[in-house]
Design a protein around this motif. Structure first.
Motif, PDB file in Angstrom:
ATOM      1  N   ASP A  17       0.859  -1.182   0.000  1.00 11.51           N
ATOM      2  CA  ASP A  17       0.000   0.000   0.000  1.00 11.51           C
ATOM      3  C   ASP A  17       0.906   1.246   0.000  1.00 11.51           C
ATOM      4  OD1 ASP A  17      -2.344   1.396   0.117  1.00 11.51           O
ATOM      5  OD2 ASP A  17      -3.139   0.275   1.813  1.00 11.51           O
ATOM      6  N   SER A  18       0.610   2.232  -0.852  1.00  9.35           N
ATOM      7  CA  SER A  18       1.573   3.320  -1.062  1.00  9.35           C
ATOM      8  C   SER A  18       1.855   4.119   0.218  1.00  9.35           C
ATOM      9  CB  SER A  18       1.074   4.261  -2.157  1.00  9.35           C
ATOM     10  OG  SER A  18      -0.186   4.779  -1.815  1.00  9.35           O
ATOM     11  N   GLU A  19       0.821   4.341   1.035  1.00  9.80           N
ATOM     12  CA  GLU A  19       1.015   5.120   2.274  1.00  9.80           C
ATOM     13  C   GLU A  19       1.920   4.358   3.238  1.00  9.80           C
ATOM     14  OE1 GLU A  19      -1.753   4.410   0.803  1.00  9.80           O
ATOM     15  OE2 GLU A  19      -2.768   6.294   0.335  1.00  9.80           O
ATOM     16  N   GLU A  21      -6.814   1.794   6.007  1.00  5.83           N
ATOM     17  CA  GLU A  21      -5.375   2.075   6.060  1.00  5.83           C
ATOM     18  C   GLU A  21      -4.931   2.540   7.447  1.00  5.83           C
ATOM     19  OE1 GLU A  21      -4.698   3.130   1.342  1.00  5.83           O
ATOM     20  OE2 GLU A  21      -4.364   4.697   2.827  1.00  5.83           O
TER      21      GLU A  21
HETATM   22 MG    MG Z   1      -3.271   3.307  -0.166  1.00  7.92          MG
END
Ligand code: MG
Ligand code: NDP
Length: 393
Positions: free
Chosen positions: A151-153, A222
């Motif tokens: 996940d990018s975060e 998230e």
């Molecule tokens: Mg994300």
């Protein structure tokens, strides 16, 4: 040479993972691939990457794939199916790493099995940690495997933490694009169509996560995912709306320093970093142009209009089986919305009702997590049947 098993190979993250493998045949080899029902794309992937094992959800699809491969004279790939097949792919003997990019809670059991089989995990499937983080995190320690966020975060946080030590983190500043409906009022959200909800301003993703991004459920998931990955409390995680998705998240350390990871919105970077950690490999693509960008804006999320984010914090604070109810209710509500059986605002309403109706299990076992999922589905099914009956009277 790193050997990979890719679960969800036909999806948005799965195909991007294979794009990276295609460009670096000297670095990676595919040993297993698993998908839901996309026989034709999986067939092409098998023809190209020649894995030892592949899986589909239904037996009939597996049989069709087998026949198609036979016609192409590809006889070195074994075809299996169902949750057992998916789990077998996750544990494929020669794989070093399992990339979990399936959507939904179906990702839990294969992740547990892969950890037990000693595989490192590149985790895109956020539903796994949200619902079973209390089981997964201790297993990762026990089996001494790496759990690498895709996940990018979370990848941004992970990148900022290199060399820092997790105990020095004061706060996580989790960025959110705000989705396509940022700034809209509740009345305006009432008439949102499926087509509108499937248009994300910055990212091209699978349907479920695209809808989740628009309701801020994705951000809620998230927040919980970050809690498990980086041992943070709800109070230590703050969501900032940053509409251009340039800052992928930030860490505030206990000396006041803030580190951020920035880049153009492209999932290839976090996927590749999880695959090559601790190394960084070159990746072609667009670079940030700060002069073109000029400014980065921040806003507080509107948790009254987008109540799903506030509900995620409630579920996170309560813990136990509540995050599973949050996740399962959302999975079902989103599929009902995509089938045009409910309106947009009902997604969050269903989620809240399911959470209110649930009696929490404090420290659910894996079986209890899965039975909570089933009970949540039954509750929603019965509730919507009652509602339809009342409306008919
Ligand atoms: Mg994300
Ligand atoms: P997609 O819907 O694009 O892909 C999902 C994949 O899972 C497909 O390969 C699908 O197969 C497969 N699948 C679905 N159901 C099953 C099943 N029962 N058994 C086996 N495989 C199944 O989703 P995304 O790639 O967008 O997302 C995957 C995960 O990654 C989600 O948890 C999402 O939240 C997370 N994520 C995604 C990001 C993104 O940019 N897309 C960013 C960050 C996280 P088939 O095609 O055959 O149906």
């Amino acid at each position: 040479m790193k050997k990979l098993a890719v679960l969800g190979s036909t999806g948005s993250i799965g195909t991007q993972t294979l794009d990276i493998v295609r460009e670096r045949p000297e670095e990676f080899q595919i040993t297993a691939l698993a998908a839901g029902s996309n026989v034709l794309l999986l067939e092409e992937q098998v023809a190209e990457f020649r894995p030892k094992l592949v899986s589909l959800t239904e037996e009939k699809d597996a049989r069709e794939l087998q026949e198609r491969l036979h016609l192409r004279n590809i006889n070195t790939t074994e075809v299996v199916y169902g949750i057992e097949g998916l789990t077998a792919c996750a544990c494929e003997e020669s794989a070093d790493m399992t990339v979990n990019a399936v959507v939904g809670m179906v990702g839990i059991l294969p992740t547990v099995a892969a950890i037990r089989a000693g595989k490192d995990i590149a985790l895109a499937n956020k539903e796994t940690l949200v619902t079973a983080g209390h089981i997964i995190m201790p297993l990762v320690k026990e089996y001494n495997v790496k759990l690498l966020p895709v996940d990018s975060e979370h990848s941004a946080v992970f990148q900022c933490l290199q060399g820092a030590g997790e105990q020095t983190v004061e706060k996580l500043l989790l960025t959110a694009s705000g989705g396509p409906f940022f700034g809209k009022t509740k009345e305006e959200l009432g008439s949102i169509t499926v087509e509108q909800a499937l248009q994300h301003p910055n990212w091209s993703m699978g349907k479920k996560i695209t809808v989740d991004s628009s309701t801020l459920v994705n951000k809620g998931l998230e927040v919980m995912e970050a809690g498990w990955l980086f041992s943070l409390t709800p109070e230590q995680i703050e969501v900032l709306v940053q509409p251009k998705s340039i800052i992928h998240s930030m860490i505030q350390f206990n000396d006041g320093a803030v580190l951020a990871q920035l880049g153009v919105p492209d999932m290839k970077l976090p996927i590749q970093y999880a695959m090559t950690y601790p190394d960084r490999l070159a990746l072609s693509g667009k670079r940030l142009d700060f002069f073109e960008l000029q400014k980065i804006e921040f806003y507080r999320p509107d948790t009254e209009t987008f109540r799903a984010l506030a509900l995620a914090y409630d579920a996170f604070r309560e813990g136990g089986s509540l995050p599973t109810v949050y996740n399962a209710a959302n999975e079902m509500a989103v599929s009902l919305f995509l089938e045009r059986k409910i309106g947009y605002l009902q997604i969050t309403e269903i989620l809240e009702r399911a959470m209110d109706a649930h009696t929490k299990i404090k420290n659910p076992t894996l079986e209890e997590v899965l039975s909570t999922e089933g009970e949540t589905y039954s509750y929603i099914r019965e509730h919507s049947r009652d509602k339809r009956r009342k409306e008919a009277v």
